[in-house]
Scaffold this motif. Structure first.
Motif, mmCIF file in Angstrom:
data_model
loop_
_atom_site.group_PDB
_atom_site.id
_atom_site.type_symbol
_atom_site.label_atom_id
_atom_site.label_comp_id
_atom_site.label_asym_id
_atom_site.label_seq_id
_atom_site.Cartn_x
_atom_site.Cartn_y
_atom_site.Cartn_z
ATOM 1 N N GLY A 148 29.835 44.092 34.247
ATOM 2 C CA GLY A 148 29.410 44.309 35.445
ATOM 3 C C GLY A 148 29.896 43.895 36.473
ATOM 4 N N ARG A 149 30.454 42.689 36.420
ATOM 5 C CA ARG A 149 31.201 41.877 37.403
ATOM 6 C C ARG A 149 32.566 42.511 37.730
ATOM 7 N N LEU A 150 33.140 43.174 36.726
ATOM 8 C CA LEU A 150 34.533 43.688 36.793
ATOM 9 C C LEU A 150 34.070 44.983 37.573
ATOM 10 N N LEU A 151 33.291 45.639 37.333
ATOM 11 C CA LEU A 151 33.156 46.971 37.976
ATOM 12 C C LEU A 151 32.859 46.746 39.547
ATOM 13 N N VAL A 152 31.860 45.728 39.623
ATOM 14 C CA VAL A 152 31.547 45.374 41.121
ATOM 15 C C VAL A 152 32.979 44.966 41.822
ATOM 16 N N MET A 153 33.878 44.312 41.319
ATOM 17 C CA MET A 153 34.957 43.577 41.903
ATOM 18 C C MET A 153 35.953 44.792 42.160
ATOM 19 N N ALA A 154 36.027 45.679 41.058
ATOM 20 C CA ALA A 154 37.037 47.051 41.593
ATOM 21 C C ALA A 154 36.448 47.805 42.262
ATOM 22 N N ALA A 155 35.215 48.011 42.901
ATOM 23 C CA ALA A 155 34.591 48.559 43.889
ATOM 24 C C ALA A 155 34.863 48.105 45.140
ATOM 25 N N ILE A 156 34.937 46.623 45.123
ATOM 26 C CA ILE A 156 35.340 45.980 46.455
ATOM 27 C C ILE A 156 36.614 46.307 46.722
ATOM 28 N N VAL A 157 37.467 46.027 45.739
ATOM 29 C CA VAL A 157 39.189 46.013 45.889
ATOM 30 C C VAL A 157 39.389 47.574 46.434
ATOM 31 N N VAL A 158 38.951 48.554 45.725
ATOM 32 C CA VAL A 158 39.186 50.143 46.206
ATOM 33 C C VAL A 158 38.602 50.317 47.658
ATOM 34 N N ALA A 159 37.618 49.783 47.927
ATOM 35 C CA ALA A 159 37.118 49.827 49.130
ATOM 36 C C ALA A 159 37.724 49.149 50.324
ATOM 37 N N ASN A 160 38.274 47.862 50.251
ATOM 38 C CA ASN A 160 39.236 47.423 51.021
ATOM 39 C C ASN A 160 40.527 47.974 51.292
ATOM 40 N N ILE A 161 40.987 48.396 50.169
ATOM 41 C CA ILE A 161 42.450 49.313 50.023
ATOM 42 C C ILE A 161 42.224 50.508 51.097
ATOM 43 N N ALA A 162 41.055 51.190 50.639
ATOM 44 C CA ALA A 162 40.733 52.497 51.571
ATOM 45 C C ALA A 162 40.673 52.270 52.905
#
Length: 364
Positions: free
Chosen positions: A84-98
């Motif tokens: 669950g934490r990795l999923l949230v972290m991945a979403a945050i990273v993708v959002a910041n890159i976008a």
């Protein structure tokens, strides 16, 4: 779910010789050993071990919290927490890159987060309830995302738009959402929390704020007066600047300290209101936290943690948890053994998977 007109929790403790006080059998020294290992392993594994650290922490605190001689238990799988934490972290990273590629996407990301937040809250509460048990019987939570959206998004927005006038209503709505969708086995919790009681708490907070910030104004006035006095006495410009800087620093510290003390004061009052207006079936609750004592514990915990460079933190956590636990009691209408005998039905597989999808600890 409508609460009954009269809840068992309203009864006075003096009229309830059978009240069952919760107890805490842990100690700061024992938890320090768990905390230091959790900290070191989390650092060495770049945060991966934090999921296992959370499970160890929760099992220690719940495992040493006793009701009627029996401890609570925590059953979460750290692997699922990590996912669950990795999923949230991945979403945050993708959002910041976008956002870096297109700043306008920042608005889209904020809107998506606002839409997903209620879903995350409802899933988090379901996860924690499902993985907590007492005498082998698990808790459960069936609140939906729309209810969380109203309690945690729409009502707080209304509170801000009304300059805080509706914030007590928002807090009452949140407590109702938490308790009216919580169950133990198949027995539902119910709450009948009057909004007027929350407004009275905020009235006390307003008076407290006037006192705190009045003191802030007095301190600032005295410091500024001293600066003017020394300036008239020929204080050199550099010393005068240092005195003004000290005045500003002191004002900021007192301001934030005042805000920080108000939060635990409100928390203690709301905890009392929540439990004293709730019931579980025919069983009631009694909470008697002393807000002043609670604020003192929080304040001294901060001070001792700072003085020990963080090493007092596990002792502070135990001290605060013990105070909260030992000022909560169950007012049983019948022997709890008979109540627990009505075992919870086996949860459906799909329900378990949904409960274990995401872990976000909101602490309620």
């Amino acid at each position: 779910m409508n609460a009954p007109a009269t809840l068992p929790a309203f009864a006075s403790p003096a009229d309830n010789p059978d009240e069952l006080r919760l107890e805490f059998s842990g100690s700061g020294g024992a938890y320090f050993k768990i905390w230091i290992v959790n900290l070191l392993l989390s650092i060495l594994t770049l945060g991966i071990y934090s999921a296992w650290a959370k499970v160890r922490r929760e099992r220690y605190f719940l495992g040493n919290t006793l009701l009627d001689g029996s401890a609570f238990d925590y059953h979460a799988d750290p692997v699922k927490i990590l996912k669950g934490r990795l999923l949230v972290m991945a979403a945050i990273v993708v959002a910041n890159i976008a956002v870096e590629f297109n700043p306008l996407l920042n608005l889209v990301v904020m809107l998506v987060f606002a839409v997903l937040l209620p879903w995350m809250i409802s899933r988090a509460l379901r996860f924690r309830a499902h993985n907590t048990s007492w005498r082998g019987l698990r808790f459960g939570f069936d609140g939906l995302a729309w209810g969380a959206a109203k309690a945690w998004v729409l009502w707080p927005i209304a509170g801000v738009l009304t300059a805080g006038l509706l914030l007590p209503v928002a807090l009452a709505k949140q407590r109702r959402y938490l308790m009216n969708h919580l169950r133990f086995g198949q027995a539902p919790f119910e709450i009948d929390l009057p909004v007027g009681a929350v407004y009275r708490v905020f009235g006390r907070v307003l008076l407290l704020s006037i006192a705190v910030f009045g003191l802030l104004g007095l301190v600032a006035a005295l410091l500024i007066g001293s600066v003017d006095f020394f300036a008239a006495s020929g204080l050199d410009p550099s010393s005068r600047g240092a005195a003004i800087g000290l005045t500003i620093f002191t004002a900021v510290v007192v301001f934030y300290l005042g805000l920080a003390l108000i939060a635990p004061y409100v928390s203690a009052h709301l905890s009392n209101l929540t439990f004293n207006h709730s019931n579980l079936g025919e069983h009631g609750f009694l909470a008697d936290l002393a807000p002043g004592r609670y604020v003192f514990i929080v304040l001294t915990n901060w001070l001792l943690t700072a003085l020990t460079l963080g090493l007092y933190r596990p002792f502070a956590a135990v001290r605060l948890w013990r105070y909260r636990v030992e000022h909560l009691a169950v007012l049983p209408a019948a022997p709890l053994d008979d109540f627990v005998a009505a075992q919870e039905e086996e949860a459906r597989v799909i329900g378990e998977e949904a409960a274990d999808l995401l872990d976000v600890d909101l602490g309620f």
